[in-house]
Design an enzyme around this catalytic site. Structure first.
Site, PDB file in Angstrom:
ATOM      1  N   LYS A  27      49.124  47.664  35.606  1.00  0.00           N
ATOM      2  CA  LYS A  27      48.900  48.494  36.812  1.00  0.00           C
ATOM      3  C   LYS A  27      50.201  48.923  37.475  1.00  0.00           C
ATOM      4  CE  LYS A  27      48.565  44.548  39.904  1.00  0.00           C
ATOM      5  NZ  LYS A  27      47.741  43.447  40.353  1.00  0.00           N
TER       6      LYS A  27
ATOM      7  N   ARG B 112      42.509  35.251  48.687  1.00  0.00           N
ATOM      8  CA  ARG B 112      42.159  36.625  48.366  1.00  0.00           C
ATOM      9  C   ARG B 112      40.801  36.537  47.688  1.00  0.00           C
ATOM     10  NH1 ARG B 112      45.873  40.749  44.888  1.00  0.00           N
ATOM     11  NH2 ARG B 112      44.626  39.925  43.189  1.00  0.00           N
TER      12      ARG B 112
END
Ligand SMILES: *Cc1c(COP(=O)(O)O)cnc(C)c1O
Length: 366
Positions: free
Chosen positions: A38, A139
């Site tokens: 990414k 998260r």
């Protein structure tokens, strides 16, 4: 677009060097290197470097990057299509496409799992899931270990089109938590409980990202952890900020010129180093302080925040030069102490760190 500059240079030799070292660190400890793409927008030539250097799976948080890889037909070293992994919890709206493209997803919600199973059934595919356990970074992931276990057993037994690949965790992202023997031990122990409950070994126990590598290098990663998802160690592992954050001296041996921006000099002027007049804010609405170094020779190159994000995200590749700042389209470089004489039309190279790579590659192709 007539203009060629700033030009992104991808140093494949450096990328391959870094990826090989990361792969070696992993391999020596029985860990599968999953290459996260990414950070450079899934640029195919770099994906190929990853595969060549040992990445067994390619992973991204952005589905279009995985789609691009699949459409390009990238193969693993075994000659089969390279397995692809979605590493952001999938959006319900992308799941139909996801199961057609990716082989694995990281998941934490039963609703997502249901949707994956339905989509996989529609397309006659099996989809592999890795259930995320939050060991403290806060998260993604299920916090309670019993709930992870319960969901794993359910996936194992009740979903015809899903395969439980394993469990994983994420660290060092939002909560800044470092991988240590305690939190990795917790993940390893949970994996063993799950294996007991389902009566077989899990394929993957995924201990995080680059932030978990130092524990591997130190030989302290529990042996149950057998996969890491790694991007930034390859892209900019040796940038000086990482070295101080990770406190891992081995990272210093990695190359820092994987991605370089060639910028063109458009002005060279002799001028004061302290602004003159009443000071307000800069182009990004920030207040600043300046050190008066007297009269200096300063070059401007035709690239700025729009290209590199910020001067903090690049390292200048020119002896004696220092970066003074950038607005959206201009970067200011103090060249007073440079041995090399810099003139208009010359090129100055900026070595890009993760954020700058992400910025410039995203801008080019997304
Ligand atoms: C981005 C990401 C990674 C890779 O992180 P690096 O720091 O680049 O190694 C791994 N896992 C997840 C879930 C991510 O979002």
């Amino acid at each position: 677009m007539g203009n060629k500059y700033p030009e992104l240079i991808i140093n494949h030799e450096s990328i391959k060097y870094n990826a090989s070292i990361v792969n070696k660190w992993c391999e020596e400890h029985g860990i599968t290197f999953v290459g996260v793409v990414k950070g450079f927008n899934g640029e195919l030539s770099v994906c190929k470097d990853y595969i060549e250097c040992g990445a067994k799976v390619l992973a991204s948080s952005r589905l279009w990057q995985l789609k691009n890889i699949r459409e390009a037909g990238l193969k693993g070293l075994d000659g089969n299509d390279i397995p692809l992994m979605m590493i952001r919890i999938p959006m319900l709206t992308e799941i139909d496409e996801l199961v057609q493209i990716a082989d694995y997803s990281l998941v934490s919600e039963e609703a997502t799992i249901n949707a994956l199973n339905e989509a996989a059934s529609r397309h006659g595919k099996k989809h592999k899931v890795i259930i995320m356990h939050d060991v403290g970074d806060l998260r993604e992931g299920i916090f309670e270990q019993d709930k992870v276990l319960e969901l794993c057993v359910k996936v194992e037994n009740e979903y015809e089109f899903l395969e439980l690949s394993g469990i994983g965790t994420n660290l060092g992202c939002t909560g800044t938590v470092i991988a240590d023997e305690k939190n990795m031990g917790q993940l390893a122990e949970l994996a063993m409980r799950i294996e007991d409950a389902i009566g077989r070994k899990l394929e993957f126990v995924s201990g995080g990202a680059t932030t978990s590598l130092p524990l591997v290098i130190a030989g302290k990663m529990p042996s149950k952890i057998n996969m890491l998802r790694i991007g930034s160690a390859v892209i900019d592992g040796s940038n000086h900020e990482n070295l101080s954050i990770y406190g891992c001296k081995e990272f210093a041996g990695l190359k820092d010129d994987c991605f370089v921006l060639r910028t063109e000099v458009i002005e060279v002027q002799y001028k004061p180093s302290h602004p003159i007049g009443t000071l307000g804010v800069d182009a990004f609405k920030k207040r600043k302080t300046f050190i008066d170094k007297g009269m200096r020779t300063r070059a401007i190159v035709a690239a700025g925040g729009q290209d590199i994000n910020s001067v903090d995200d690049v390292v200048i590749n020119l002896d004696g030069a220092t970066l003074e700042g950038a607005s959206g389209d201009h970067t200011l470089i103090d060249i007073t102490d440079c041995k090399k004489k810099i003139q208009i039309g010359d090129f100055i190279e900026l070595k890009l760190t993760y954020t700058a790579v992400m910025r410039i590659t995203g801008q080019r192709t997304s």
